[in-house]
Structure formats: C-alpha cells, structure tokens
Design an enzyme around this catalytic site. Structure first.
Site, short mmCIF file in Angstrom:
data_model
loop_
_atom_site.label_atom_id
_atom_site.label_comp_id
_atom_site.label_asym_id
_atom_site.label_seq_id
_atom_site.Cartn_x
_atom_site.Cartn_y
_atom_site.Cartn_z
N ALA A 19 0.81 -1.22 0.00
CA ALA A 19 0.00 0.00 0.00
C ALA A 19 0.85 1.28 0.00
O ALA A 19 0.43 2.31 -0.54
CB ALA A 19 -0.93 -0.02 1.20
N PHE A 30 -2.81 1.14 5.13
CA PHE A 30 -3.57 0.66 6.28
C PHE A 30 -2.91 1.03 7.60
O PHE A 30 -3.57 1.42 8.55
CB PHE A 30 -3.69 -0.88 6.21
N ASP A 101 -5.35 -1.41 -6.51
CA ASP A 101 -5.80 -0.17 -7.14
C ASP A 101 -5.54 -0.07 -8.64
O ASP A 101 -6.00 0.87 -9.29
CB ASP A 101 -5.16 1.05 -6.43
N HIS A 116 -3.70 -9.68 -4.15
CA HIS A 116 -4.98 -9.48 -3.46
C HIS A 116 -6.09 -9.04 -4.40
O HIS A 116 -7.09 -8.48 -3.96
CB HIS A 116 -4.79 -8.48 -2.31
N CYS A 127 -24.14 -15.32 -12.36
CA CYS A 127 -23.95 -15.66 -13.78
C CYS A 127 -22.53 -15.40 -14.28
O CYS A 127 -22.21 -15.72 -15.42
CB CYS A 127 -24.96 -14.90 -14.65
N ASN A 208 11.24 1.57 2.53
CA ASN A 208 10.00 1.69 3.30
C ASN A 208 10.15 2.79 4.32
O ASN A 208 11.20 2.91 4.95
CB ASN A 208 9.68 0.35 4.01
#
Ligand code: NAD
Length: 233
Positions: A19, A30, A101, A116, A127, A208
């Site tokens: 993310a 998150f 996304d 994911h 259907c 990160n």
C-alpha cells in the site's frame, strides 16, 4: 553499493510492493499514522474487509468500499512510472503487488501479479458477468447484476484464499530474479509477506518509510518515500 548501482548491475529485477507504493498517489495505506486503521470507524476495517462481513452486511461493506477503496481518480506516481520504464527496457521481470488499485497497469506495467486482486474486476456471483470499477462506483446500495445476482469485487477479502495461478506466477518470478526490490509494505499480511523468502538472487533492497521485519536481512535499506527514491534514479 547504492540502489542505483544495484539496479544498473541487475537484469531480472522483481518488485514486491504494498500500500505504501500508492500513498504518494493520494491513496491511504492501512498501518501508517494517517492509514485507514488509525481512522475511527464503528467497525474496524479488518472486519469490514472480511468475507464474512461481505456476505452478512453487504450494504455496509459497499458503503465503506465505495468511500475508501475506489480511488478511481488516482494517478500513478514516480514509483509506478519507473517500474513500467524498467519493464519496457527489459530490466524488470515482474511487479508483485498486494495493492488492488490498478495503478501499476495505469502506468504501463504489463506483467503484474496482483496477490490481493483488483477493484477493476467485479463479478456477478450468479452468472459470472463482469463489471468495471466505474460501474460499481456509479451505483448506490448493493450492486446487482442484470440477472439479479450479487456482484462481488475480485478482491481477496480477509478469510479468502489467494488465487493459485497468481501465487505460482509471483513465486516463479521472485525465484528467478537477480534483484528483489521490496517497497511500501509493512510485510505483516500473510501469506503475501512470506513470498519474499523465495528470492535467491544477488541483491535484496528495501525502501519503506517505517522499519519492517525484513530490514536485518537486506543488502540495502532506505527509510524513504518510494516514489521519491525511484523518481531520482
Ligand atoms: P500497510 O499499510 O500494512 O503498510 C504500508 C507500509 O508502507 C508502511 O510500513 C509504511 O511505512 C510504508 N509507506 C507508506 N507510504 C510510503 C511511501 N510513500 N514510501 C515508502 N513507504 C511507505 O500495507 P501492506 O503491507 O501493503 O498491507 C496492507 C494490505 O492492504 C495489503 O494487503 C493491500 O492489499 C491492502 N491495501 C491496498 C491499498 C491499495 O491498493 N492502494 C491501500 C490500502 C491497503
């Protein structure tokens, strides 16, 4: 060795992201300070985004989902663009992402393993008819197919299994890579986070903002913004 030197010496880069790759495109992650988990909801996001909640509280699920998970106006940032450029140049084997996304594809990446799933695929559970994210966003209440069936986003909710073909492709790419660049992920969501262990190439690099459980095993760790770090290469 710097990130630039590692990239220059590598021919089969695989990118593993989460993310945090899309926060510079304005989509909250998150677990950061301003992430969705720190915002106050009556029901925690982990619960809302579970399979059980989807089927038992479908209307509430869609209220949250439309509000928080469908940022259709978001644009790729420098990280998405750099990865697409490396793929075009033949330096990058694949992007493995936990994001849903679609911004890697919007930037031009072709080989993207979406562990994911994606908000851009939505399927009638009765259907099998497909619907776009725009159609889901434009509706109100619970989205129903023309046949009357319930439409579900092809997003892996908590309690659901990952797609087997996607897992196989992601693991194959990671195990063939000569460089693995991990970025924008807290590496706490399993089984996805465990896939980095299949890497046996030369350079393991991580970008990160916050520390991760992988920091100690990496050849290079940058606690920086991934868009800024890749944008200047
Ligand atoms: P996470 O929220 O657990 O962790 C995000 C990490 O990214 C944090 O460690 C943070 O420090 C870092 N980060 C944030 N912005 C950054 C930046 N600009 N540069 C570098 N690092 C940055 O996210 P996760 O590990 O991907 O796990 C969360 C789950 O949430 C995933 O399964 C994913 O499917 C889902 N999710 C997806 C989106 C999306 O599609 N954009 C958004 C929110 C959550």
């Amino acid at each position: 060795m710097t990130l630039k030197e590692m990239v220059e010496k590598s021919e089969r880069i695989v990118f593993f992201g989460g993310a945090g790759v899309s926060t510079e495109s304005g989509i909250p992650d998150f677990r950061s300070e301003d992430g969705l988990y720190r915002q106050k909801y009556d029901v925690p996001p982990e619960t809302i985004l579970s399979s059980e909640y989807f089927y038992s509280h479908t209307e509430e699920f869609y209220r949250f989902y439309r509000d928080k998970m469908l940022p259709l106006s978001a644009e790729p940032n420098a990280a998405h663009r750099k990865l697409a450029e490396w793929e075009r140049e033949g330096k990058l084997l694949a992007v493995v992402t936990q994001n849903i996304d679609g911004l890697h594809q919007k930037a031009g990446s072709k080989r993207v393993y979406e562990l994911h799933g994606s908000v851009h695929r939505n399927t009638c559970l009765r259907c099998g008819k497909k619907y776009s994210a725009e159609e889901i966003a434009a509706g109100v209440g619970v989205p129903r197919c023309s046949c009357g069936g319930l439409i579900k986003p092809d997003v892996v909710l908590y309690g659901e299994m990952l797609d087997e073909g996607t897992i196989r492709g992601a693991i194959r790419a990671i195990s063939q890579a000569d460089m693995l660049l991990v970025a924008g992920t807290s590496l706490t969501v399993y089984p996805a986070a465990g896939f980095v262990n299949y890497f046996k190439g030369n350079y393991l690099a991580l970008i990160n903002r916050d520390p991760t459980p992988l920091d100690g095993n990496c050849d290079l760790v940058l606690h920086e913004k991934v868009g800024e770090a890749l944008g200047k290469l």
